[in-house]
Design a protein around this motif. Sequence first.
Motif, PDB file in Angstrom:
ATOM      1  N   VAL A  22       0.839  -1.200   0.000  1.00 43.64           N
ATOM      2  CA  VAL A  22       0.000   0.000   0.000  1.00 43.64           C
ATOM      3  C   VAL A  22       0.872   1.248   0.000  1.00 43.64           C
ATOM      4  O   VAL A  22       0.654   2.183  -0.782  1.00 43.64           O
ATOM      5  CB  VAL A  22      -0.955   0.006   1.214  1.00 43.64           C
ATOM      6  N   ARG A  23       1.856   1.278   0.868  1.00 39.42           N
ATOM      7  CA  ARG A  23       2.739   2.451   0.939  1.00 39.42           C
ATOM      8  C   ARG A  23       3.456   2.681  -0.383  1.00 39.42           C
ATOM      9  O   ARG A  23       3.578   3.818  -0.863  1.00 39.42           O
ATOM     10  CB  ARG A  23       3.762   2.242   2.055  1.00 39.42           C
ATOM     11  N   THR A  24       3.928   1.593  -0.996  1.00 39.80           N
ATOM     12  CA  THR A  24       4.697   1.718  -2.239  1.00 39.80           C
ATOM     13  C   THR A  24       3.846   2.270  -3.372  1.00 39.80           C
ATOM     14  O   THR A  24       4.299   3.143  -4.129  1.00 39.80           O
ATOM     15  CB  THR A  24       5.270   0.343  -2.641  1.00 39.80           C
ATOM     16  N   THR A  25       2.605   1.778  -3.501  1.00 42.69           N
ATOM     17  CA  THR A  25       1.762   2.184  -4.634  1.00 42.69           C
ATOM     18  C   THR A  25       1.077   3.520  -4.417  1.00 42.69           C
ATOM     19  O   THR A  25       0.605   4.120  -5.388  1.00 42.69           O
ATOM     20  CB  THR A  25       0.699   1.115  -4.921  1.00 42.69           C
ATOM     21  N   CYS A  26       1.017   3.997  -3.185  1.00 46.10           N
ATOM     22  CA  CYS A  26       0.350   5.276  -2.915  1.00 46.10           C
ATOM     23  C   CYS A  26       1.379   6.350  -2.543  1.00 46.10           C
ATOM     24  O   CYS A  26       1.795   7.136  -3.388  1.00 46.10           O
ATOM     25  CB  CYS A  26      -0.690   5.111  -1.802  1.00 46.10           C
ATOM     26  N   LEU A  27       1.772   6.380  -1.292  1.00 46.39           N
ATOM     27  CA  LEU A  27       2.610   7.475  -0.804  1.00 46.39           C
ATOM     28  C   LEU A  27       3.973   7.509  -1.490  1.00 46.39           C
ATOM     29  O   LEU A  27       4.427   8.567  -1.946  1.00 46.39           O
ATOM     30  CB  LEU A  27       2.770   7.359   0.711  1.00 46.39           C
ATOM     31  N   ASP A  28       4.652   6.361  -1.572  1.00 46.77           N
ATOM     32  CA  ASP A  28       5.981   6.342  -2.193  1.00 46.77           C
ATOM     33  C   ASP A  28       5.929   6.830  -3.640  1.00 46.77           C
ATOM     34  O   ASP A  28       6.772   7.619  -4.077  1.00 46.77           O
ATOM     35  CB  ASP A  28       6.561   4.928  -2.166  1.00 46.77           C
ATOM     36  N   ALA A  29       4.923   6.323  -4.379  1.00 51.53           N
ATOM     37  CA  ALA A  29       4.816   6.683  -5.791  1.00 51.53           C
ATOM     38  C   ALA A  29       4.609   8.180  -5.957  1.00 51.53           C
ATOM     39  O   ALA A  29       5.184   8.814  -6.855  1.00 51.53           O
ATOM     40  CB  ALA A  29       3.675   5.904  -6.444  1.00 51.53           C
ATOM     41  N   SER A  30       3.788   8.781  -5.087  1.00 49.23           N
ATOM     42  CA  SER A  30       3.501  10.205  -5.225  1.00 49.23           C
ATOM     43  C   SER A  30       4.710  11.057  -4.830  1.00 49.23           C
ATOM     44  O   SER A  30       4.983  12.084  -5.477  1.00 49.23           O
ATOM     45  CB  SER A  30       2.281  10.581  -4.390  1.00 49.23           C
ATOM     46  N   THR A 182      -7.141  24.393   8.418  1.00 52.61           N
ATOM     47  CA  THR A 182      -6.921  23.499   7.285  1.00 52.61           C
ATOM     48  C   THR A 182      -6.300  24.281   6.136  1.00 52.61           C
ATOM     49  O   THR A 182      -6.396  25.513   6.066  1.00 52.61           O
ATOM     50  CB  THR A 182      -8.235  22.858   6.804  1.00 52.61           C
ATOM     51  N   HIS A 183      -5.674  23.549   5.252  1.00 53.32           N
ATOM     52  CA  HIS A 183      -5.063  24.146   4.069  1.00 53.32           C
ATOM     53  C   HIS A 183      -5.107  23.105   2.964  1.00 53.32           C
ATOM     54  O   HIS A 183      -4.749  21.942   3.187  1.00 53.32           O
ATOM     55  CB  HIS A 183      -3.616  24.557   4.360  1.00 53.32           C
ATOM     56  N   ASP A 184      -5.551  23.481   1.775  1.00 54.04           N
ATOM     57  CA  ASP A 184      -5.677  22.519   0.677  1.00 54.04           C
ATOM     58  C   ASP A 184      -4.294  22.025   0.248  1.00 54.04           C
ATOM     59  O   ASP A 184      -3.432  22.816  -0.138  1.00 54.04           O
ATOM     60  CB  ASP A 184      -6.391  23.159  -0.519  1.00 54.04           C
ATOM     61  N   VAL A 185      -4.109  20.706   0.316  1.00 54.69           N
ATOM     62  CA  VAL A 185      -2.817  20.124  -0.064  1.00 54.69           C
ATOM     63  C   VAL A 185      -2.948  19.096  -1.189  1.00 54.69           C
ATOM     64  O   VAL A 185      -1.971  18.473  -1.562  1.00 54.69           O
ATOM     65  CB  VAL A 185      -2.106  19.485   1.146  1.00 54.69           C
ATOM     66  N   VAL A 186      -4.136  18.913  -1.730  1.00 53.39           N
ATOM     67  CA  VAL A 186      -4.364  18.125  -2.947  1.00 53.39           C
ATOM     68  C   VAL A 186      -3.924  16.680  -2.769  1.00 53.39           C
ATOM     69  O   VAL A 186      -2.853  16.271  -3.210  1.00 53.39           O
ATOM     70  CB  VAL A 186      -3.634  18.739  -4.170  1.00 53.39           C
ATOM     71  N   LEU A 187      -4.771  15.868  -2.145  1.00 57.51           N
ATOM     72  CA  LEU A 187      -4.419  14.468  -1.921  1.00 57.51           C
ATOM     73  C   LEU A 187      -5.590  13.539  -2.219  1.00 57.51           C
ATOM     74  O   LEU A 187      -6.751  13.931  -2.156  1.00 57.51           O
ATOM     75  CB  LEU A 187      -3.931  14.255  -0.479  1.00 57.51           C
ATOM     76  N   SER A 303      -2.892  16.367 -10.333  1.00 59.45           N
ATOM     77  CA  SER A 303      -2.189  15.599 -11.356  1.00 59.45           C
ATOM     78  C   SER A 303      -2.823  14.216 -11.497  1.00 59.45           C
ATOM     79  O   SER A 303      -3.272  13.623 -10.514  1.00 59.45           O
ATOM     80  CB  SER A 303      -0.715  15.436 -10.958  1.00 59.45           C
ATOM     81  N   PRO A 304      -2.911  13.685 -12.721  1.00 58.88           N
ATOM     82  CA  PRO A 304      -3.419  12.311 -12.886  1.00 58.88           C
ATOM     83  C   PRO A 304      -2.593  11.333 -12.065  1.00 58.88           C
ATOM     84  O   PRO A 304      -1.379  11.510 -11.896  1.00 58.88           O
ATOM     85  CB  PRO A 304      -3.252  12.057 -14.393  1.00 58.88           C
ATOM     86  N   ALA A 305      -3.255  10.323 -11.534  1.00 66.65           N
ATOM     87  CA  ALA A 305      -2.552   9.369 -10.681  1.00 66.65           C
ATOM     88  C   ALA A 305      -3.084   7.966 -10.920  1.00 66.65           C
ATOM     89  O   ALA A 305      -4.209   7.785 -11.407  1.00 66.65           O
ATOM     90  CB  ALA A 305      -2.714   9.742  -9.210  1.00 66.65           C
ATOM     91  N   SER A 315      -7.147   4.506 -12.237  1.00 67.71           N
ATOM     92  CA  SER A 315      -6.626   5.807 -12.638  1.00 67.71           C
ATOM     93  C   SER A 315      -7.596   6.879 -12.182  1.00 67.71           C
ATOM     94  O   SER A 315      -8.812   6.685 -12.212  1.00 67.71           O
ATOM     95  CB  SER A 315      -6.457   5.884 -14.161  1.00 67.71           C
ATOM     96  N   VAL A 316      -7.061   8.014 -11.738  1.00 64.28           N
ATOM     97  CA  VAL A 316      -7.908   9.096 -11.250  1.00 64.28           C
ATOM     98  C   VAL A 316      -7.476  10.402 -11.898  1.00 64.28           C
ATOM     99  O   VAL A 316      -6.286  10.725 -11.941  1.00 64.28           O
ATOM    100  CB  VAL A 316      -7.859   9.212  -9.710  1.00 64.28           C
ATOM    101  N   VAL A 317      -8.447  11.139 -12.426  1.00 62.11           N
ATOM    102  CA  VAL A 317      -8.193  12.436 -13.046  1.00 62.11           C
ATOM    103  C   VAL A 317      -9.324  13.382 -12.672  1.00 62.11           C
ATOM    104  O   VAL A 317     -10.381  12.961 -12.200  1.00 62.11           O
ATOM    105  CB  VAL A 317      -8.095  12.344 -14.588  1.00 62.11           C
ATOM    106  N   VAL A 318      -9.091  14.666 -12.898  1.00 64.92           N
ATOM    107  CA  VAL A 318     -10.126  15.686 -12.742  1.00 64.92           C
ATOM    108  C   VAL A 318     -10.342  16.345 -14.092  1.00 64.92           C
ATOM    109  O   VAL A 318      -9.384  16.734 -14.763  1.00 64.92           O
ATOM    110  CB  VAL A 318      -9.720  16.738 -11.692  1.00 64.92           C
ATOM    111  N   GLN A 319     -11.606  16.449 -14.505  1.00 72.24           N
ATOM    112  CA  GLN A 319     -11.953  17.064 -15.781  1.00 72.24           C
ATOM    113  C   GLN A 319     -13.215  17.900 -15.613  1.00 72.24           C
ATOM    114  O   GLN A 319     -13.957  17.745 -14.636  1.00 72.24           O
ATOM    115  CB  GLN A 319     -12.241  16.000 -16.851  1.00 72.24           C
ATOM    116  N   THR A 320     -13.478  18.759 -16.586  1.00 70.06           N
ATOM    117  CA  THR A 320     -14.773  19.419 -16.649  1.00 70.06           C
ATOM    118  C   THR A 320     -15.749  18.503 -17.367  1.00 70.06           C
ATOM    119  O   THR A 320     -15.356  17.603 -18.128  1.00 70.06           O
ATOM    120  CB  THR A 320     -14.683  20.752 -17.401  1.00 70.06           C
TER     121      THR A 320
END
Length: 416
Positions: A22-30, A182-187, A303-305, A315-320
């Motif tokens: 889990v750590r490798t595919t999420c936090l480490d990768a980012s 709080t502060h937006d940190v995009v996660l 960013s796409p992830a 895969s996760v992205v943000v679009q209009t």
Amino acid sequence: MTGTQPRRTPVSIVCVFNDLDVRTTCLDASIHAGTPDAPQTEYLPVDNRDGAFASAGAALNDGARRARNDVVVFVHQDVYLHSLVALEEAAAALQDDPGTGLLGAVGITPSGSVAGVVRDRVVMIGEPSSSVPVDSVDEVLFLIERDRVLAEPLSEHPDLAWHAYAVEYGARVRSEGLHVGTHDVVLTHNSMTANLDRLAEAHQQVARLYPGLLPLRTTCGVVRATPDRSRWRTAWRRRHGVATWLRESRAAARLARADGLGIRDVVLGDIRLTVDDVLDVVGADRLDVVNLAPHRADAQPWSPASVTRRGRDVSVVVQTAADLAGSLREPGDGRALLVADVDETALRTLAPSLRDVPHLVGLAQDTGGWILVLSGSVADDVRAPWPTRRNAPFGLRPRPATAPGSSAGAPAELAR
């Protein structure tokens, strides 16, 4: 000054982990992806696979003692950080405000609203914030200046072992006259489970320590002096549940009209909690998630992830909605598309593209509308994760299909 970039300060990221995959595919990768933009980032994972630390506080304090940068970021192993730059900006904001002792990615305001935007599994939650005062912040990610946390470490009390340790720290700094914000940190929080074991004990420990701050709102409920188990409270909760269901039912009717469906074709359910079960049912081995942003600028920090859920690539992205409408197609076999954060306006924009695409529309009050788009060959039993009348607007279960290809909303069919 117009055009001036926000100040940034390097951070030390500390994470206690018990699952290396889990750590490798999420936090480490980012962190690996973001380090070129923030080369002074320090990463200090703390291994607890053998249970060496009895509490999160003990493990995170160990990491903080080894930190070199002036701001320490405590974060879960299943988090994907889309921007280390945004994290450095949050750290600078904390340093620049001597009246704030703790910042988090997401928290609860005194009115009960969610401050800070994060992607929780597959859905965006919260409202944009910039050091908004809150009652508490969530443990998923929070920042403390190194000198402060060395002088006042995180609690290692057994009742706060794995829950509410950030809540307790926030209450501690508030009792000292400082703010929690709080502060937006995009996660993205790619959580696989909802572990509530000993959460009540953690909240009661906070209540015992800080009675003057009660009631204290958290992302996991309200901390009160004593749990209210009265008949009145039970009746109020039931009435509140019915009111929520009726509001969701009315919203379902509006979404149905926007998509040209019948109300029976819409389900009521929190897709965060059922998305993995749906993919199991339809046999999809890949999920593409699109979170809808009202404006193009809203998508820029995200960013796409790629992450993993139950062995599936996600895969996760943000679009209009306008951008998605131009590319929306039926997924191939073994794939599924989830469009989240859908409102009536977005659904009207997407409706022409959805007309000939097998899809299911749903919603929940806390997370808004969503659209699940599947290959026509895997449409059978897609409604299985939503079996009760609570999942049916106004209790109206889907009618049996009257003819092959009907869009009447039978359990074995999707709207086309």
